[in-house]
Every structure is written in C-alpha cells, then in structure tokens.
Design a protein around this motif. Sequence first.
Motif, short mmCIF file in Angstrom:
data_model
loop_
_atom_site.label_atom_id
_atom_site.label_comp_id
_atom_site.label_asym_id
_atom_site.label_seq_id
_atom_site.Cartn_x
_atom_site.Cartn_y
_atom_site.Cartn_z
N LEU A 174 -2.38 8.17 -4.95
CA LEU A 174 -3.62 8.90 -3.77
C LEU A 174 -3.26 10.58 -4.08
CD1 LEU A 174 -6.24 8.04 -2.62
CD2 LEU A 174 -4.38 7.83 -0.55
N PHE A 190 0.50 -1.48 -0.19
CA PHE A 190 -0.29 0.02 0.43
C PHE A 190 1.16 1.32 -0.40
CE2 PHE A 190 -2.97 -3.33 1.77
CZ PHE A 190 -3.61 -3.11 1.16
N TRP A 215 -7.92 6.84 3.86
CA TRP A 215 -6.91 5.31 3.21
C TRP A 215 -5.93 5.60 3.72
CZ3 TRP A 215 -9.36 1.57 1.42
CH2 TRP A 215 -10.56 1.97 0.70
N ASP A 251 -11.10 11.91 2.63
CA ASP A 251 -11.03 10.65 1.31
C ASP A 251 -9.41 10.39 1.64
OD1 ASP A 251 -13.58 10.87 0.89
OD2 ASP A 251 -12.89 12.58 -0.60
N VAL A 266 -6.47 4.04 6.92
CA VAL A 266 -5.99 2.86 6.29
C VAL A 266 -4.96 1.97 6.34
CG1 VAL A 266 -7.61 0.54 5.28
CG2 VAL A 266 -8.59 2.39 5.82
N VAL A 267 -4.35 2.41 5.81
CA VAL A 267 -3.10 2.21 5.06
C VAL A 267 -2.15 2.28 6.37
CG1 VAL A 267 -0.96 2.54 3.53
CG2 VAL A 267 -3.04 2.66 2.99
#
Length: 368
Positions: A91, A84, A109, A105, A112-113
């Motif tokens: 991103l 990731f 993410w 957003d 999460v990573v």
Amino acid sequence: MSRSASKAARDLLLGMKELPEQGGGWGLLLPRGKAPAELKPGAHGAVQAINPAYLEFVPRVSVSSRGTGVFYGVWFAVTFSLMFLPGIPSLISAMERYENIGGADVAFWLTVVALMSFAPLIWVYRSARMPLAPPVLLSRSLRKFYCWVDRKRGWMVLDYDDLHPAVFRSTMVTTAGSATFFNLGLAQLVPGTRKIADQVNPAPPLFPAERPEEVWEFIRTYMDGTPEDLPPVDPMPPLQDSRADHARMDRLLLQDMVDEHHRLKPGFFNKLYTWFWGGVSYWTERCDLWVQRTAPRPAYPPELVEAMQWQGDNPYRTRSPTEEEQAAWEGRLPHLNRRWWAAAAFSTLIYGGMFLLMTVGVWLERSQ
C-alpha cells in the motif's frame, strides 16, 4: 395440576412477563411452602457443595459469551492481522508510485487494518477480566438466594419463602438434531399479581421433566427437613483444577449422554450431537472453563460471608468419588481424554482450515 409441558422455556428467556396460575402448555407449577411433595428429592448434578450453612450450585457450562469472546477474539485478531498487515508495504509502495493515492487514503486503510486486527483483543480482555458471577448460593440461615447479575445491578437477593417454583421446557434445535431439556425457574412475583419481578435458575437444564422438580424437592428438604431426609450428593469435578476440564464438560454439557463411567451412551443422536458440539464449541468451552478459573469475582455481601461460617462435622452426605471419577478429575482417564482430544482435533481442523483459507488464500492471491 397437569404434569405435561409442551411449550418451550424459550418463551421465558424471550421475555415471559407473567407466571400462569396453573400448569399447562408453558410448563409446570411446583408445590411450595408446606404443600406435599409429589416426588422424592434428588440433586442430579446441580449441587457443587452442601453444608449446614449454604447450598452451592454448579456454575453453568454452555455456549458462553465469555469463552466465545476469548476464543473468537484471539482467532479474529490473529487471522485479520495475517490477512492485512503483510499488505501494508504494498500500500505504501503504491502511494509512492501513484500520485492519486494520498496520505489520507493510506491513513484511512491503516486505521481499518488496525481496527480489524486489534479491536478483537478488546473483546478478549473484557471476556477474560470482567467480574464473573460466582455460583448461585442459598443461605440456610438467611433463607435467601444470592445471585450475581452484573456490575450495574450487583447482587440479586431473593427470599426463598417468596419464590414461586416452576419447570419450563426448552427445545434445542441444531443441525445435529433436536433435544428437549427442562429448566427449574424460581420466580419472585410483584405483590398482588402474577407478574415476574425477578427469577433465579439454580440448576442447569435437565432431562427428563421430573429431574428439575426433584432438585426443587432437594432444595425444600434442605431448607426445612433434616440431613437424613436427603440422598447423598454426587461429587462434582473440582472447579479450579484444569485437569478436570474434560470431566466437567462431560457432566455439564453432555449430562445423560454419558454414563457414570464417562463413556458415551449408545445412540446415533448421542454420537452425532457430541461430534457436532465438539467440532463447533470445544475450544470456546475450554476457554470458558479457563475464564471460570481465572476471572475476578465480586465479593459476597457481608451478611452472606458471616452466614457462610459453620463449625463441626458436616451432616450432609456426599458420595465418595469412584476410582474412574477420581482419574477423570486428575486428567488420566484414557477413554475420556481420547474422546475429547478427538473432538479438539476436529474443532482445530474446522477453525484451522478457515484460518488457512482466509490467510494463505489472500497471500496467494496477492502474489499473483
């Protein structure tokens, strides 16, 4: 009393609450107190050390949650990071190109990573550094078993004379086949009932069924007999020397599948089981042995520390190691090392292949 045992000890592990009044399908009750023995005493690799003050049992080597936590925690952390983290610049670039991708957003993410990449390291740390249970000890003078449970409960202390010994049968089923082992369980009952209040399992699973009973007779003779009544104890690989890891894995994982020369015994199941186990669990077991050497251990209770002191010669006999055993403990027995390093290579191919599939595969897909 029946000597048959047909129901697995998994019943006990899954929450067996009461000890039956007689042997049968669940297992076998053993003599206690001054009841006559049916078998001769035998240690069968369950004893790490013996002296006039205490009996120290071998620490178990198994599919340990501690070794599993260290190995899989590192594996997941490295794998997820390489999956990731290289995508973060893409991103951020997408956020700059498209107005509908906002900072919230990206932050979501990134969180999460970060969690997937670094949370497994918490598993690694806890597995490696939480206090590790010392081996089970039986104090001869105090006539008590000492077994560490966890940080919340601390030491479980069970009176030897109050325990009810039994042998439980357990069947292990894997894709390599099935194997039956027998477990020695010493249960403390709620007074006036057959309800199990606590239990200690001093010996690793053994085969055949007579061996756990012989270990119990060894314990009984140690407590109330003389040193001359006991057979010599087989020497066990040292706990703190990493060179002895392969020897310990032989004795505590494969047990009767290897002979006294550390050679795998003939038989299709022995070979299949060894390669299956080695491929799936070699690195978790090596990590577990490392944890056993390095993790902090809780201090023994003061009364046990005092009772562990003794002076003079040790009248209890331990067989001297053979040249092959000594070589195995020092990591210089060629056929032992070849077998386990081949298992290590097989295990590395399995987990390395999954690692490459999950990382390189993602990189290639992202580059298209």
